[in-house]
Design a protein around this motif. Structure first.
Motif, PDB file in Angstrom:
ATOM      1  N   ASP A 106       0.821  -1.210   0.000  1.00  0.00           N
ATOM      2  CA  ASP A 106       0.000   0.000   0.000  1.00  0.00           C
ATOM      3  C   ASP A 106       0.856   1.263   0.000  1.00  0.00           C
ATOM      4  OD1 ASP A 106       0.892  -0.400   2.586  1.00  0.00           O
ATOM      5  OD2 ASP A 106      -1.011   0.088   3.539  1.00  0.00           O
ATOM      6  N   GLU A 107       2.036   1.201   0.607  1.00  0.00           N
ATOM      7  CA  GLU A 107       2.933   2.358   0.574  1.00  0.00           C
ATOM      8  C   GLU A 107       3.514   2.561  -0.821  1.00  0.00           C
ATOM      9  OE1 GLU A 107       5.795   3.000   3.653  1.00  0.00           O
ATOM     10  OE2 GLU A 107       4.626   1.878   5.134  1.00  0.00           O
ATOM     11  N   LEU A 108       3.837   1.476  -1.496  1.00  0.00           N
ATOM     12  CA  LEU A 108       4.369   1.590  -2.847  1.00  0.00           C
ATOM     13  C   LEU A 108       3.329   2.172  -3.804  1.00  0.00           C
ATOM     14  CD1 LEU A 108       6.326  -1.772  -3.146  1.00  0.00           C
ATOM     15  CD2 LEU A 108       7.319   0.521  -3.095  1.00  0.00           C
ATOM     16  N   THR A 109       2.111   1.684  -3.724  1.00  0.00           N
ATOM     17  CA  THR A 109       1.082   2.184  -4.633  1.00  0.00           C
ATOM     18  C   THR A 109       0.682   3.618  -4.293  1.00  0.00           C
ATOM     19  OG1 THR A 109      -0.634   1.126  -3.263  1.00  0.00           O
ATOM     20  CG2 THR A 109       0.173  -0.102  -5.179  1.00  0.00           C
ATOM     21  N   ALA A 110       0.814   4.006  -3.026  1.00  0.00           N
ATOM     22  CA  ALA A 110       0.517   5.385  -2.651  1.00  0.00           C
ATOM     23  C   ALA A 110       1.619   6.337  -3.129  1.00  0.00           C
ATOM     24  CB  ALA A 110       0.354   5.498  -1.141  1.00  0.00           C
ATOM     25  N   ARG A 111       2.851   5.866  -3.119  1.00  0.00           N
ATOM     26  CA  ARG A 111       3.983   6.703  -3.508  1.00  0.00           C
ATOM     27  C   ARG A 111       4.085   6.865  -5.023  1.00  0.00           C
ATOM     28  NH1 ARG A 111      10.127   5.683  -1.382  1.00  0.00           N
ATOM     29  NH2 ARG A 111       8.999   5.765   0.604  1.00  0.00           N
ATOM     30  N   PHE A 112       3.721   5.808  -5.764  1.00  0.00           N
ATOM     31  CA  PHE A 112       3.904   5.815  -7.212  1.00  0.00           C
ATOM     32  C   PHE A 112       2.552   5.714  -7.909  1.00  0.00           C
ATOM     33  CE2 PHE A 112       7.739   3.963  -5.322  1.00  0.00           C
ATOM     34  CZ  PHE A 112       8.703   4.842  -5.807  1.00  0.00           C
ATOM     35  N   ASP A 113       2.163   6.790  -8.582  1.00  0.00           N
ATOM     36  CA  ASP A 113       0.851   6.836  -9.223  1.00  0.00           C
ATOM     37  C   ASP A 113       0.688   5.809 -10.331  1.00  0.00           C
ATOM     38  OD1 ASP A 113       0.196   8.932  -7.574  1.00  0.00           O
ATOM     39  OD2 ASP A 113       0.644  10.482  -9.070  1.00  0.00           O
ATOM     40  N   THR A 114       1.783   5.380 -10.930  1.00  0.00           N
ATOM     41  CA  THR A 114       1.691   4.453 -12.068  1.00  0.00           C
ATOM     42  C   THR A 114       1.603   2.995 -11.649  1.00  0.00           C
ATOM     43  OG1 THR A 114       4.101   4.195 -12.235  1.00  0.00           O
ATOM     44  CG2 THR A 114       3.092   6.028 -13.477  1.00  0.00           C
ATOM     45  N   ILE A 115       1.772   2.710 -10.368  1.00  0.00           N
ATOM     46  CA  ILE A 115       1.896   1.328  -9.901  1.00  0.00           C
ATOM     47  C   ILE A 115       0.609   0.856  -9.249  1.00  0.00           C
ATOM     48  CG2 ILE A 115       3.186  -0.250  -8.419  1.00  0.00           C
ATOM     49  CD1 ILE A 115       4.766   0.830 -10.822  1.00  0.00           C
ATOM     50  N   ARG A 116       0.186  -0.347  -9.613  1.00  0.00           N
ATOM     51  CA  ARG A 116      -1.037  -0.939  -9.084  1.00  0.00           C
ATOM     52  C   ARG A 116      -0.728  -2.283  -8.417  1.00  0.00           C
ATOM     53  NH1 ARG A 116      -2.107   3.385  -9.720  1.00  0.00           N
ATOM     54  NH2 ARG A 116      -3.618   4.427 -11.082  1.00  0.00           N
TER      55      ARG A 116
END
Length: 211
Positions: A106-116
Motif C-alpha cells: 500500500d505504501e508503494l502504490t501510494a507513492r507511485f501513481d503508475t503502480i497498481r
C-alpha cells in the motif's frame, strides 16, 4: 497469450555508491535508485515510447529500485505497472540472513501513481532459495504472465530476473546479458518454418544503446 516479452534490469542503486549506506538505511537490502539510476530508467522509457511497440502490460518486482525504474518507464510509455513478487530478487542466504524487507504494497502504490496492486501475485518467493530455484521461480512467473496477458509485455526486475525470463521461455540462458537498465527482448516464433508451436527466441539481451 502474449507473444513478445521485454525485460529490463533496474538502474544504479544507492548502496553501490554510498559507503555509509548500512549505517543509515531504513531497509538494508531495499535501496532506492541514484539520480543516475533514475535518469537511466527514464532513458529506457523514452526509447520504448519513441521506437518500441505499445505495451499491453507491465510487471515489476516489488523492491524499491525496480518499482522506481518501472515508474520512470511507465510515465514515458503511459502505462500502469503491476507489482509481482515472483519477479523479485534471488533470496540468496549468502546475501541475506532472512527474507529481505521491502516497503508494504500500500505504501508503494501510494507513492507511485503508475503502480497498481490490484490482483493476487502469480508466485510468492520463499527464503532461502538456490540460484536454480530462483531462476525457475522467475520462469514460472513469466510463463503465467504470458498465458494471461495479450500482445507485448514488459518485465522490470533484477539481474536474476533477466536470466529467469529467458530461461523460462526459451529454455536456456545462453546469450543473456543483464547490465543496469539494459533491455532484453524475447519473441514467440512457434509456427514459423522450422519452429515448433509455442517456441520462443531470444532476439537480443543487454542492449544499452539508449544510455
Amino acid at each position: 497469450m502474449a507473444d513478445v516479452v521485454w525485460a529490463v534490469r533496474h538502474g544504479e542503486r544507492q548502496d553501490t555508491v554510498d559507503p555509509d549506506w548500512e549505517a543509515h538505511a531504513e531497509r538494508l537490502h531495499d535501496p532506492p535508485l541514484t539520480e543516475l539510476g533514475r535518469w537511466a530508467a527514464w532513458r529506457v522509457g523514452r526509447r520504448l515510447a519513441e521506437s518500441g511497440p505499445p505495451f499491453d502490460a507491465v510487471y515489476a518486482s516489488p523492491f524499491l529500485r525496480t518499482v522506481e525504474t518501472a515508474d520512470e518507464i511507465c510515465r514515458e510509455i503511459r502505462r500502469e505497472g503491476r507489482l509481482e513478487p515472483g519477479l523479485g530478487e534471488h533470496r540468496n542466504p549468502e546475501w541475506f540472513d532472512a527474507e529481505p524487507e521491502t516497503l508494504p504494497v500500500d505504501e508503494l502504490t501510494a507513492r507511485f501513481d503508475t503502480i497498481r496492486a490490484d490482483r493476487e501475485p502469480y508466485v510468492r518467493p520463499t527464503f532461502p532459495e538456490t540460484g536454480a530455484a530462483a531462476t525457475a521461480r522467475v520462469g514460472e512467473t513469466v510463463r503465467r504472465i504470458v498465458a494471461d496477458e495479450p500482445g507485448t509485455v514488459l518485465v522490470v526486475g533484477h539481474g536474476l530476473t533477466i536470466g529467469g525470463v529467458v530461461d523460462g521461455l526459451v529454455g536456456s540462458t545462453d546469450g543473456v546479458d543483464a547490465p543496469l537498465c539494459g533491455l532484453t527482448r524475447v519473441e514467440q516464433v512457434g509456427g514459423e518454418e522450422g519452429t515448433e508451436a509455442g517456441e520462443w527466441r531470444l532476439d537480443f539481451s543487454g542492449d544499452t544503446s539508449h544510455l
